[in-house]
Design a protein around this motif. Structure first.
Motif, PDB file in Angstrom:
ATOM      1  N   LEU A   1       0.832  -1.203   0.000  1.00  0.00           N
ATOM      2  CA  LEU A   1       0.000   0.000   0.000  1.00  0.00           C
ATOM      3  C   LEU A   1       0.866   1.253   0.000  1.00  0.00           C
ATOM      4  O   LEU A   1       1.937   1.289   0.607  1.00  0.00           O
ATOM      5  N   ILE A   2       0.378   2.277  -0.670  1.00  0.00           N
ATOM      6  CA  ILE A   2       1.151   3.511  -0.854  1.00  0.00           C
ATOM      7  C   ILE A   2       1.687   4.059   0.459  1.00  0.00           C
ATOM      8  O   ILE A   2       2.840   4.440   0.564  1.00  0.00           O
ATOM      9  N   TRP A   3       0.832   4.083   1.526  1.00  0.00           N
ATOM     10  CA  TRP A   3       1.292   4.699   2.764  1.00  0.00           C
ATOM     11  C   TRP A   3       2.318   3.857   3.510  1.00  0.00           C
ATOM     12  O   TRP A   3       2.982   4.327   4.407  1.00  0.00           O
ATOM     13  N   ASN A   4       2.471   2.598   3.114  1.00  0.00           N
ATOM     14  CA  ASN A   4       3.472   1.749   3.762  1.00  0.00           C
ATOM     15  C   ASN A   4       4.787   1.686   2.980  1.00  0.00           C
ATOM     16  O   ASN A   4       5.748   1.094   3.436  1.00  0.00           O
TER      17      ASN A   4
ATOM     18  N   ARG B   1      -1.472   7.660  11.552  1.00  0.00           N
ATOM     19  CA  ARG B   1      -0.899   6.362  11.923  1.00  0.00           C
ATOM     20  C   ARG B   1      -0.964   6.150  13.438  1.00  0.00           C
ATOM     21  O   ARG B   1      -1.301   5.071  13.909  1.00  0.00           O
ATOM     22  N   THR B   2      -0.617   7.202  14.190  1.00  0.00           N
ATOM     23  CA  THR B   2      -0.633   7.115  15.643  1.00  0.00           C
ATOM     24  C   THR B   2      -2.049   6.849  16.154  1.00  0.00           C
ATOM     25  O   THR B   2      -2.253   6.021  17.043  1.00  0.00           O
ATOM     26  N   THR B   3      -3.018   7.518  15.567  1.00  0.00           N
ATOM     27  CA  THR B   3      -4.413   7.318  15.972  1.00  0.00           C
ATOM     28  C   THR B   3      -4.876   5.906  15.641  1.00  0.00           C
ATOM     29  O   THR B   3      -5.555   5.260  16.445  1.00  0.00           O
ATOM     30  N   LEU B   4      -4.511   5.407  14.461  1.00  0.00           N
ATOM     31  CA  LEU B   4      -4.867   4.039  14.073  1.00  0.00           C
ATOM     32  C   LEU B   4      -4.286   3.026  15.064  1.00  0.00           C
ATOM     33  O   LEU B   4      -4.976   2.107  15.503  1.00  0.00           O
TER      34      LEU B   4
ATOM     35  N   GLN C   1     -14.345   3.800  13.391  1.00  0.00           N
ATOM     36  CA  GLN C   1     -13.333   4.859  13.392  1.00  0.00           C
ATOM     37  C   GLN C   1     -12.065   4.380  12.689  1.00  0.00           C
ATOM     38  O   GLN C   1     -11.468   5.112  11.896  1.00  0.00           O
ATOM     39  N   PHE C   2     -11.661   3.156  13.006  1.00  0.00           N
ATOM     40  CA  PHE C   2     -10.463   2.569  12.424  1.00  0.00           C
ATOM     41  C   PHE C   2     -10.618   2.473  10.905  1.00  0.00           C
ATOM     42  O   PHE C   2      -9.745   2.899  10.151  1.00  0.00           O
ATOM     43  N   GLU C   3     -11.755   1.936  10.466  1.00  0.00           N
ATOM     44  CA  GLU C   3     -11.999   1.787   9.031  1.00  0.00           C
ATOM     45  C   GLU C   3     -12.052   3.154   8.329  1.00  0.00           C
ATOM     46  O   GLU C   3     -11.495   3.320   7.245  1.00  0.00           O
ATOM     47  N   ASN C   4     -12.720   4.117   8.954  1.00  0.00           N
ATOM     48  CA  ASN C   4     -12.813   5.459   8.356  1.00  0.00           C
ATOM     49  C   ASN C   4     -11.452   6.135   8.263  1.00  0.00           C
ATOM     50  O   ASN C   4     -11.142   6.783   7.269  1.00  0.00           O
TER      51      ASN C   4
ATOM     52  N   ASP D   1      -9.417   7.624   5.135  1.00  0.00           N
ATOM     53  CA  ASP D   1      -8.842   8.980   5.112  1.00  0.00           C
ATOM     54  C   ASP D   1      -7.358   8.929   4.754  1.00  0.00           C
ATOM     55  O   ASP D   1      -6.862   9.760   3.988  1.00  0.00           O
ATOM     56  N   LEU D   2      -6.653   7.944   5.327  1.00  0.00           N
ATOM     57  CA  LEU D   2      -5.221   7.810   5.068  1.00  0.00           C
ATOM     58  C   LEU D   2      -4.989   7.490   3.593  1.00  0.00           C
ATOM     59  O   LEU D   2      -4.136   8.089   2.942  1.00  0.00           O
ATOM     60  N   GLU D   3      -5.816   6.607   3.075  1.00  0.00           N
ATOM     61  CA  GLU D   3      -5.691   6.213   1.666  1.00  0.00           C
ATOM     62  C   GLU D   3      -5.940   7.418   0.753  1.00  0.00           C
ATOM     63  O   GLU D   3      -5.192   7.653  -0.189  1.00  0.00           O
ATOM     64  N   GLU D   4      -6.968   8.197   1.055  1.00  0.00           N
ATOM     65  CA  GLU D   4      -7.286   9.383   0.253  1.00  0.00           C
ATOM     66  C   GLU D   4      -6.171  10.422   0.315  1.00  0.00           C
ATOM     67  O   GLU D   4      -5.800  11.008  -0.694  1.00  0.00           O
TER      68      GLU D   4
END
Length: 145
Positions: A28-31, A43-46, A131-134, A138-141
């Motif tokens: 995944l892009i963010w990883n 990331r910290t919130t997740l 919340q986790f899924e949302n 958000d991270l993906e967007e």
């Protein structure tokens, strides 16, 4: 009703586990960012939701149904983000295995006494998973832009 509650709890936890597996996917892009510096707040919130808030809710839920042998479970300690005290927690994957292994015990406990706080904890669990899924969305967007 106990079977329905059991399935509801297991279903919510499976969703959390699947969302976390998606979050951990290396491609995944963010990883791809080797330092994981981008979007650190998200990331910290997740991590807080998955590793602290959901596990603390799981323990509260297990105590609410007075699950026999809960004190024998291997718990890890996490820092409660609001109270700033260390509390015992039980992870999502171990809970799913535990639920499957002791399904009859869970069903018996859920049948004996349906406590109102259990509904409260199930709702909290559902809210944290959403919340986790949302946040994942958000991270993906934010990375895709």
């Amino acid at each position: 009703m106990s079977k329905q509650l059991y399935d509801q709890i297991a279903g919510i936890l499976r969703r959390a586990e699947l969302a976390n597996q998606y979050y951990q996917t290396e491609s995944l892009i963010w990883n791809i960012d080797p330092d994981h510096t981008a979007h650190q707040e998200m990331r910290t919130t997740l991590e807080e939701i998955y590793q602290v808030r959901i596990p603390l809710t799981i323990v509260s839920m297990m105590k609410a149904i007075e699950l026999p042998g809960i004190n024998n479970l291997i718990l890890h300690e996490v820092l409660h983000p609001d109270l700033q005290i260390v509390q015992p927690a039980y992870g999502i994957t171990p809970t799913l295995y535990h639920m499957e292994e002791y399904k009859s015990v869970w069903l018996a406990q859920l049948k004996t006494d349906e406590k109102p706080e259990l509904t409260h904890y199930i709702n909290d669990l559902r809210r944290f998973v959403l919340q986790f899924e949302n946040l994942l969305g958000d991270l993906e967007e934010s990375v895709a832009l």
